[in-house]
Design a protein around this motif. Structure first.
Motif, PDB file in Angstrom:
ATOM      1  N   LEU A  33       0.702  -1.277  -0.050  1.00  0.00           N
ATOM      2  CA  LEU A  33      -0.073   0.148  -0.021  1.00  0.00           C
ATOM      3  C   LEU A  33       0.619   1.274  -0.060  1.00  0.00           C
ATOM      4  CD1 LEU A  33      -2.852  -0.854   2.533  1.00  0.00           C
ATOM      5  CD2 LEU A  33      -3.022  -0.636  -0.038  1.00  0.00           C
ATOM      6  N   MET A  34       1.927   1.209   0.788  1.00  0.00           N
ATOM      7  CA  MET A  34       2.727   2.351   0.844  1.00  0.00           C
ATOM      8  C   MET A  34       3.510   2.719  -0.380  1.00  0.00           C
ATOM      9  SD  MET A  34       4.207   2.354   4.876  1.00  0.00           S
ATOM     10  CE  MET A  34       4.797   4.229   4.648  1.00  0.00           C
ATOM     11  N   LEU A  35       4.022   1.604  -1.102  1.00  0.00           N
ATOM     12  CA  LEU A  35       4.585   1.845  -2.464  1.00  0.00           C
ATOM     13  C   LEU A  35       3.708   2.227  -3.499  1.00  0.00           C
ATOM     14  CD1 LEU A  35       6.866  -1.340  -2.404  1.00  0.00           C
ATOM     15  CD2 LEU A  35       7.567   0.635  -2.040  1.00  0.00           C
ATOM     16  N   VAL A  36       2.557   1.734  -3.527  1.00  0.00           N
ATOM     17  CA  VAL A  36       1.466   2.167  -4.546  1.00  0.00           C
ATOM     18  C   VAL A  36       1.329   3.507  -4.137  1.00  0.00           C
ATOM     19  CG1 VAL A  36      -1.041   1.899  -5.182  1.00  0.00           C
ATOM     20  CG2 VAL A  36       0.687  -0.144  -4.837  1.00  0.00           C
ATOM     21  N   THR A  37       1.062   4.063  -2.859  1.00  0.00           N
ATOM     22  CA  THR A  37       1.098   5.472  -2.796  1.00  0.00           C
ATOM     23  C   THR A  37       1.685   6.267  -3.167  1.00  0.00           C
ATOM     24  OG1 THR A  37      -0.472   4.626  -0.729  1.00  0.00           O
ATOM     25  CG2 THR A  37       0.248   7.109  -0.913  1.00  0.00           C
ATOM     26  N   VAL A  38       3.118   5.916  -2.713  1.00  0.00           N
ATOM     27  CA  VAL A  38       4.284   6.823  -3.259  1.00  0.00           C
ATOM     28  C   VAL A  38       4.438   6.928  -4.612  1.00  0.00           C
ATOM     29  CG1 VAL A  38       6.635   6.972  -2.997  1.00  0.00           C
ATOM     30  CG2 VAL A  38       5.503   6.356  -1.051  1.00  0.00           C
ATOM     31  N   ILE A  39       4.203   5.758  -5.191  1.00  0.00           N
ATOM     32  CA  ILE A  39       4.537   5.637  -6.789  1.00  0.00           C
ATOM     33  C   ILE A  39       3.293   6.476  -7.340  1.00  0.00           C
ATOM     34  CG2 ILE A  39       5.032   4.331  -8.885  1.00  0.00           C
ATOM     35  CD1 ILE A  39       6.508   2.512  -6.891  1.00  0.00           C
ATOM     36  N   GLY A  40       2.022   5.966  -7.229  1.00  0.00           N
ATOM     37  CA  GLY A  40       1.020   6.440  -7.705  1.00  0.00           C
ATOM     38  C   GLY A  40       0.749   7.829  -7.406  1.00  0.00           C
ATOM     39  N   GLY A  41       0.981   8.521  -6.256  1.00  0.00           N
ATOM     40  CA  GLY A  41       1.175   9.639  -5.927  1.00  0.00           C
ATOM     41  C   GLY A  41       2.094  10.624  -6.628  1.00  0.00           C
ATOM     42  N   SER A  42       3.030  10.143  -6.832  1.00  0.00           N
ATOM     43  CA  SER A  42       4.208  10.926  -7.789  1.00  0.00           C
ATOM     44  C   SER A  42       3.677  11.237  -9.191  1.00  0.00           C
ATOM     45  CB  SER A  42       5.533  10.243  -7.770  1.00  0.00           C
ATOM     46  OG  SER A  42       6.181  10.082  -6.438  1.00  0.00           O
ATOM     47  N   VAL A  43       2.960  10.257  -9.807  1.00  0.00           N
ATOM     48  CA  VAL A  43       2.352  10.276 -11.078  1.00  0.00           C
ATOM     49  C   VAL A  43       1.252  11.197 -11.007  1.00  0.00           C
ATOM     50  CG1 VAL A  43       1.230   8.907 -12.937  1.00  0.00           C
ATOM     51  CG2 VAL A  43       3.180   7.742 -11.732  1.00  0.00           C
ATOM     52  N   ILE A  44       0.402  10.975  -9.968  1.00  0.00           N
ATOM     53  CA  ILE A  44      -0.872  11.935  -9.981  1.00  0.00           C
ATOM     54  C   ILE A  44      -0.615  13.197  -9.941  1.00  0.00           C
ATOM     55  CG2 ILE A  44      -2.938  12.150  -8.624  1.00  0.00           C
ATOM     56  CD1 ILE A  44      -3.197   9.332  -8.210  1.00  0.00           C
ATOM     57  N   PHE A  45       0.375  13.621  -8.858  1.00  0.00           N
ATOM     58  CA  PHE A  45       0.611  14.950  -8.421  1.00  0.00           C
ATOM     59  C   PHE A  45       1.284  15.664  -9.805  1.00  0.00           C
ATOM     60  CE2 PHE A  45       0.111  13.849  -3.988  1.00  0.00           C
ATOM     61  CZ  PHE A  45      -0.835  14.612  -3.844  1.00  0.00           C
ATOM     62  N   THR A  46       2.303  14.889 -10.500  1.00  0.00           N
ATOM     63  CA  THR A  46       3.000  15.437 -11.838  1.00  0.00           C
ATOM     64  C   THR A  46       1.992  15.760 -12.687  1.00  0.00           C
ATOM     65  OG1 THR A  46       4.808  13.876 -11.356  1.00  0.00           O
ATOM     66  CG2 THR A  46       4.388  14.769 -13.377  1.00  0.00           C
ATOM     67  N   LEU A  47       0.813  14.873 -12.916  1.00  0.00           N
ATOM     68  CA  LEU A  47      -0.156  15.305 -14.116  1.00  0.00           C
ATOM     69  C   LEU A  47      -0.994  16.316 -13.538  1.00  0.00           C
ATOM     70  CD1 LEU A  47      -1.401  11.559 -14.863  1.00  0.00           C
ATOM     71  CD2 LEU A  47       0.206  13.013 -16.235  1.00  0.00           C
ATOM     72  N   ILE A  48      -1.124  16.460 -12.255  1.00  0.00           N
ATOM     73  CA  ILE A  48      -2.244  17.454 -11.917  1.00  0.00           C
ATOM     74  C   ILE A  48      -1.235  18.918 -12.042  1.00  0.00           C
ATOM     75  CG2 ILE A  48      -3.218  18.478  -9.816  1.00  0.00           C
ATOM     76  CD1 ILE A  48      -4.082  15.576  -8.908  1.00  0.00           C
ATOM     77  N   GLY A  49      -0.077  18.620 -11.326  1.00  0.00           N
ATOM     78  CA  GLY A  49       1.010  20.081 -11.481  1.00  0.00           C
ATOM     79  C   GLY A  49       1.003  20.359 -12.689  1.00  0.00           C
ATOM     80  N   GLY A  50       1.188  19.504 -13.702  1.00  0.00           N
ATOM     81  CA  GLY A  50       1.556  20.012 -15.148  1.00  0.00           C
ATOM     82  C   GLY A  50       0.429  20.368 -15.876  1.00  0.00           C
ATOM     83  N   SER A  51      -0.881  20.324 -15.332  1.00  0.00           N
ATOM     84  CA  SER A  51      -2.001  20.722 -16.025  1.00  0.00           C
ATOM     85  C   SER A  51      -2.560  22.119 -15.681  1.00  0.00           C
ATOM     86  CB  SER A  51      -3.229  19.894 -16.141  1.00  0.00           C
ATOM     87  OG  SER A  51      -3.591  19.676 -14.653  1.00  0.00           O
ATOM     88  N   SER A  52      -2.157  22.620 -14.596  1.00  0.00           N
ATOM     89  CA  SER A  52      -2.444  23.866 -13.910  1.00  0.00           C
ATOM     90  C   SER A  52      -1.713  25.185 -14.797  1.00  0.00           C
ATOM     91  CB  SER A  52      -2.220  24.063 -12.443  1.00  0.00           C
ATOM     92  OG  SER A  52      -0.857  24.012 -12.414  1.00  0.00           O
ATOM     93  N   THR A 231      13.179  -1.154   8.789  1.00  0.00           N
ATOM     94  CA  THR A 231      14.103  -0.594   8.123  1.00  0.00           C
ATOM     95  C   THR A 231      14.228  -0.879   6.585  1.00  0.00           C
ATOM     96  OG1 THR A 231      15.531  -0.331  10.052  1.00  0.00           O
ATOM     97  CG2 THR A 231      16.328   0.000   7.775  1.00  0.00           C
ATOM     98  N   VAL A 232      13.915  -2.264   6.197  1.00  0.00           N
ATOM     99  CA  VAL A 232      13.628  -2.716   5.085  1.00  0.00           C
ATOM    100  C   VAL A 232      12.267  -2.028   4.274  1.00  0.00           C
ATOM    101  CG1 VAL A 232      12.974  -4.650   3.641  1.00  0.00           C
ATOM    102  CG2 VAL A 232      14.652  -4.909   5.565  1.00  0.00           C
ATOM    103  N   GLN A 233      11.326  -1.770   5.128  1.00  0.00           N
ATOM    104  CA  GLN A 233      10.181  -1.170   4.802  1.00  0.00           C
ATOM    105  C   GLN A 233      10.437   0.196   4.468  1.00  0.00           C
ATOM    106  OE1 GLN A 233       6.381  -0.713   7.143  1.00  0.00           O
ATOM    107  NE2 GLN A 233       5.634  -2.236   5.681  1.00  0.00           N
ATOM    108  N   MET A 234      10.958   0.886   5.427  1.00  0.00           N
ATOM    109  CA  MET A 234      11.366   2.196   5.300  1.00  0.00           C
ATOM    110  C   MET A 234      12.047   2.607   3.894  1.00  0.00           C
ATOM    111  SD  MET A 234      10.909   5.134   6.713  1.00  0.00           S
ATOM    112  CE  MET A 234      11.755   6.844   6.700  1.00  0.00           C
ATOM    113  N   LEU A 235      13.215   1.720   3.930  1.00  0.00           N
ATOM    114  CA  LEU A 235      14.072   1.673   2.805  1.00  0.00           C
ATOM    115  C   LEU A 235      13.514   1.625   1.532  1.00  0.00           C
ATOM    116  CD1 LEU A 235      17.082   2.227   2.260  1.00  0.00           C
ATOM    117  CD2 LEU A 235      17.558  -0.127   2.072  1.00  0.00           C
ATOM    118  N   LEU A 236      12.618   0.637   1.293  1.00  0.00           N
ATOM    119  CA  LEU A 236      11.818   0.371   0.248  1.00  0.00           C
ATOM    120  C   LEU A 236      10.909   1.753  -0.486  1.00  0.00           C
ATOM    121  CD1 LEU A 236      10.619  -3.278   0.625  1.00  0.00           C
ATOM    122  CD2 LEU A 236      12.277  -2.398  -0.981  1.00  0.00           C
ATOM    123  N   VAL A 237      10.338   2.085   0.571  1.00  0.00           N
ATOM    124  CA  VAL A 237       9.368   3.376   0.431  1.00  0.00           C
ATOM    125  C   VAL A 237      10.241   4.737   0.053  1.00  0.00           C
ATOM    126  CG1 VAL A 237       7.702   4.949   1.367  1.00  0.00           C
ATOM    127  CG2 VAL A 237       7.834   2.390   1.860  1.00  0.00           C
TER     128      VAL A 237
END
Length: 393
Positions: A33-52, A231-237
């Motif tokens: 869930l955290m990986l999906v949130t981080v990676i998906g969030g980067s894509v979504i915010f990039t698309l939103i930010g690029g269209s303003s 730490t493994v989880q934190m490092l992955l995220v």
């Protein structure tokens, strides 16, 4: 069979914790869930930010069309409107305008609240150069040298009404992300330590384990093993966040700033986890039932929650807050506040001081937690008073 050495005993418990938890459903689901949130969030915010669109106010209507055309050529969506000179700066401060352009075509002045978008600055500079070039060629009768000198001298004057570090908004977002990430994982794995201690005590498994190893060896092995999983989880995220931010171009600030913020988030998670986990484990050993655990560990949870709430409430509006700066130097509050400040320029002496104080506090916690755990973990029944856990050493 020979007795285990202290090192072997700690490593044995550590390996047991890692093997039990690294493949657990909770770890896999939470990490996913955290990986999906981080990676998906980067894509979504990039698309939103690029269209303003950037809203630009101009005092000279003649600037509107060439400005929009130049910005469009550079990939910037610009909405222009004619604004009276007397109200332009106020509209920028109120957020009605992103940029207010005054002056002439050859010497435009861009008024912004914090920073001017690079593409828009390039568009204004292009208009200034071209206007200056046309005027000089017409005046000199086509002298290329004079025209080039005039074009080279043309520039955009940027006035910042609220000066901040480069990429202010992006740094705020980066700091908030780092702080929230550290906060969440500290809470999750701190609670995991408590649950593990109370579960072993209530099921009497701890009595069996302590026939072969010492209480402090069990304590340190448990804290270390769960810490490795965290730490493994934190490092992955963190790695996923840094890489996805670079690939999507989410931030315009230097990549070194993003990487540095990720590094300090990991460092402060490690220090914070060890410090809090020792306290969680020690206090968890005072009770024999899971339903009593929250009551004893609430003070430690507040040490994580309170600075986090202060940080996310104060820093976005005032990154130079003296309150946040002071609290971040206190080791109990540093793990949640320092990652937020790391996106900005934190004085080296503050980092060195806080690291030193935190390490010293961890050394003290090792002694105190070991004593409390040793005196409490085999005592079942009603909740043990903290004073009794010290006195019965």
């Amino acid at each position: 069979m020979s007795a285990l050495s202290a090192r072997q005993a700690v490593l044995l418990v550590t390996r047991r914790e890692i093997e039990t938890r690294i493949l657990s459903k909770m770890f896999l689901i939470f990490t996913g869930l955290m990986l999906v949130t981080v990676i998906g969030g980067s894509v979504i915010f990039t698309l939103i930010g690029g269209s303003s669109a950037v809203t630009v106010g101009v005092t000279d209507p003649a600037l509107a069309r060439p400005l929009a055309a130049a910005a469009d050529a550079l990939g910037e969506d610009v909405e222009t409107r004619t604004v009276p000179a007397a109200t332009g700066e106020k509209q920028v401060l109120d957020g009605e305008l992103d940029v207010f352009v005054t002056g002439t075509a050859t010497a435009p002045k861009a008024v912004v609240k914090r920073q001017l978008d690079p593409a828009l600055q390039a568009a204004l500079a292009s208009i200034a150069r071209q206007t200056a070039l046309d005027a000089e060629i017409a005046r000199t009768g086509g002298d290329p040298a004079a025209a080039n000198r005039a074009a080279a001298a043309a520039k955009v004057d940027v006035q910042r009404l609220d000066p901040q570090a480069e990429g202010f908004g992006e740094r705020i977002g980066l700091g908030m992300f780092a702080g929230i990430l550290v906060y969440l994982i500290l809470l999750v794995y701190g609670q995991t330590v408590v649950q593990g201690v109370v579960e072993e005590k209530s099921s009497r498994v701890v009595e069996l384990l302590l026939t072969s190893i010492r209480p402090t060896q069990l304590l340190f092995g448990k804290v270390l093993g769960i810490g490795v999983v965290g730490t493994v989880q934190m490092l992955l995220v963190v790695v996923a966040g840094v890489v996805s931010a670079q690939v999507t171009g989410l931030f315009s600030i230097p990549a070194s700033v993003i990487t540095w913020a990720g590094f300090w988030a990991l460092v402060w998670f490690l220090l914070g986890y060890v410090m809090y986990a020792l306290m969680f484990a020690a206090l968890g050993s005072l009770v024999s039932r899971q339903e009593d655990a929250n009551g004893v560990v609430t003070p430690v949870m507040m040490l994580i929650i309170v600075p986090y709430v202060i940080g996310v409430s104060v820093l976005p509006a005032d990154p130079d807050s003296g309150l946040v700066e002071l609290l971040s130097l206190i080791p109990f509050f540093s793990p949640t506040l320092m990652p937020m400040r790391a996106a900005f320029d934190v004085p080296a002496w503050q980092v060195a001081l806080t690291l030193t104080l935190t390490v010293l506090l961890i050394a003290l916690m090792i002694q105190l937690a070991g004593r409390i755990y040793r005196n409490s973990v085999l005592r079942t029944g009603t909740r043990i008073r903290l004073a009794d856990a010290f006195r019965d050493a």
